[in-house]
Design a protein around this motif. Sequence first.
Motif, short mmCIF file in Angstrom:
data_model
loop_
_atom_site.label_atom_id
_atom_site.label_comp_id
_atom_site.label_asym_id
_atom_site.label_seq_id
_atom_site.Cartn_x
_atom_site.Cartn_y
_atom_site.Cartn_z
N THR A 120 37.06 45.73 24.66
CA THR A 120 37.98 45.53 25.79
C THR A 120 37.46 44.41 26.66
O THR A 120 36.29 44.42 27.06
CB THR A 120 38.09 46.82 26.62
N PHE A 121 38.33 43.45 26.97
CA PHE A 121 37.92 42.32 27.80
C PHE A 121 37.48 42.80 29.19
O PHE A 121 38.12 43.65 29.80
CB PHE A 121 39.09 41.34 27.95
N LEU A 122 36.40 42.20 29.66
CA LEU A 122 35.85 42.58 30.95
C LEU A 122 35.95 41.42 31.94
O LEU A 122 36.57 41.52 32.99
CB LEU A 122 34.40 42.99 30.77
N ILE A 123 35.35 40.30 31.61
CA ILE A 123 35.30 39.16 32.52
C ILE A 123 34.95 37.92 31.71
O ILE A 123 34.32 38.02 30.66
CB ILE A 123 34.28 39.40 33.65
N SER A 124 35.40 36.76 32.20
CA SER A 124 35.10 35.51 31.50
C SER A 124 34.67 34.44 32.49
O SER A 124 34.83 34.60 33.72
CB SER A 124 36.32 35.01 30.71
N ILE A 125 34.13 33.35 31.96
CA ILE A 125 33.75 32.23 32.79
C ILE A 125 33.95 30.95 31.99
O ILE A 125 33.61 30.88 30.81
CB ILE A 125 32.30 32.36 33.30
N SER A 126 34.53 29.96 32.65
CA SER A 126 34.68 28.66 32.05
C SER A 126 33.33 27.93 32.04
O SER A 126 32.50 28.15 32.92
CB SER A 126 35.70 27.84 32.85
N SER A 127 33.17 27.06 31.07
CA SER A 127 31.90 26.32 30.98
C SER A 127 31.70 25.34 32.13
O SER A 127 30.61 24.81 32.30
CB SER A 127 31.84 25.58 29.64
N ILE A 128 32.76 25.11 32.92
CA ILE A 128 32.61 24.18 34.05
C ILE A 128 32.23 24.90 35.35
O ILE A 128 32.05 24.27 36.38
CB ILE A 128 33.89 23.35 34.27
N LYS A 129 32.11 26.22 35.28
CA LYS A 129 31.74 26.99 36.46
C LYS A 129 30.37 27.61 36.26
O LYS A 129 29.84 27.66 35.13
CB LYS A 129 32.77 28.07 36.73
N ASP A 130 29.79 28.13 37.34
CA ASP A 130 28.51 28.80 37.20
C ASP A 130 28.54 30.26 37.65
O ASP A 130 27.56 30.98 37.48
CB ASP A 130 27.40 28.04 37.92
N LYS A 131 29.68 30.68 38.18
CA LYS A 131 29.78 32.07 38.62
C LYS A 131 31.24 32.50 38.62
O LYS A 131 32.14 31.72 39.00
CB LYS A 131 29.19 32.21 40.02
N ASN A 132 31.48 33.73 38.22
CA ASN A 132 32.80 34.33 38.35
C ASN A 132 32.62 35.80 38.68
O ASN A 132 31.78 36.48 38.09
CB ASN A 132 33.62 34.17 37.07
N GLU A 133 33.42 36.27 39.64
CA GLU A 133 33.25 37.62 40.15
C GLU A 133 34.56 38.38 40.07
O GLU A 133 35.63 37.83 40.36
CB GLU A 133 32.78 37.53 41.61
N ASP A 134 34.47 39.64 39.68
CA ASP A 134 35.65 40.49 39.64
C ASP A 134 35.21 41.90 39.97
O ASP A 134 34.70 42.63 39.12
CB ASP A 134 36.30 40.43 38.25
N GLY A 135 35.40 42.27 41.24
CA GLY A 135 35.01 43.61 41.65
C GLY A 135 33.52 43.82 41.51
O GLY A 135 32.71 43.07 42.05
N ARG A 136 33.15 44.84 40.75
CA ARG A 136 31.73 45.15 40.58
C ARG A 136 31.04 44.25 39.55
O ARG A 136 29.83 44.35 39.37
CB ARG A 136 31.59 46.61 40.12
N PHE A 137 31.80 43.41 38.90
CA PHE A 137 31.28 42.61 37.79
C PHE A 137 31.19 41.13 38.18
O PHE A 137 32.14 40.56 38.70
CB PHE A 137 32.18 42.76 36.55
#
Lengths: 110, 114
Positions: free
Chosen positions: A45-62
């Motif tokens: 099940t998908f949880l969270i992703s990040i693009s290679s051009i970013k260094d951080k992505n946040e979604d709630g507790r994750f």
Amino acid sequence: DQQVKQNSPSLSVQEGRISILNCDYTNSMFDYFLWYKKYPAEGPTFLISISSIKDKNEDGRFTVFLNKSAKHLSLHIVPSQPGDSAVYFCAAEGTYKYIFGTGTRLKVLA
Amino acid sequence: DTGVSQDPRHKITKRGQNVTFRCDPISEHNRLYWYRQTLGQGPEFLTYFQNEAQLEKSRLLSDRFSAERPKGSFSTLEIQRTEQGDSAMYLCASSLGLTGHIQYFGAGTRLSVL
């Protein structure tokens, strides 16, 4: 050649504390990195992703952190809950397909 | 249920028999993927369809493996002359084309070859 590596097969954390899952990769051409969670007898099940051009992505507790120079990403879960106990897979998106790591089994202790 | 559906969930077969698995993707998704997962490993990419076109099949494990998506909707994965080493979980995933990098997975078909 394992292009995506998860070197910790398992991790135990107390409820309420932070869980940190790590992933290393070798190919700097990957466009996206993703974390999937898998319970027994279910598909990932998908949880969270990040693009290679970013260094951080946040979604709630994750939160996912990407360190391109080190070719390393990590998933932080704060606070950890018993329902988070599962196998976590790191995946890198190349051309149309994912390359998965071998997974880390997280156990959150109540 | 509007998720990815796979059938059957479990398949037990004898070595040398042919097996076929079916995957129904999320209805608006035009991309469909097959993966194989063995114990202690992450899913391993096998093949990929965009609509009915199979755009990548070089990772199919041998010429005993084939996949189809005849009308760009459901897909089948066939393994001919099964071997014990084919025992694994076979996962199907779908995604929404060029803007959708997130793949949605079905629960998988577990194959046991005796």
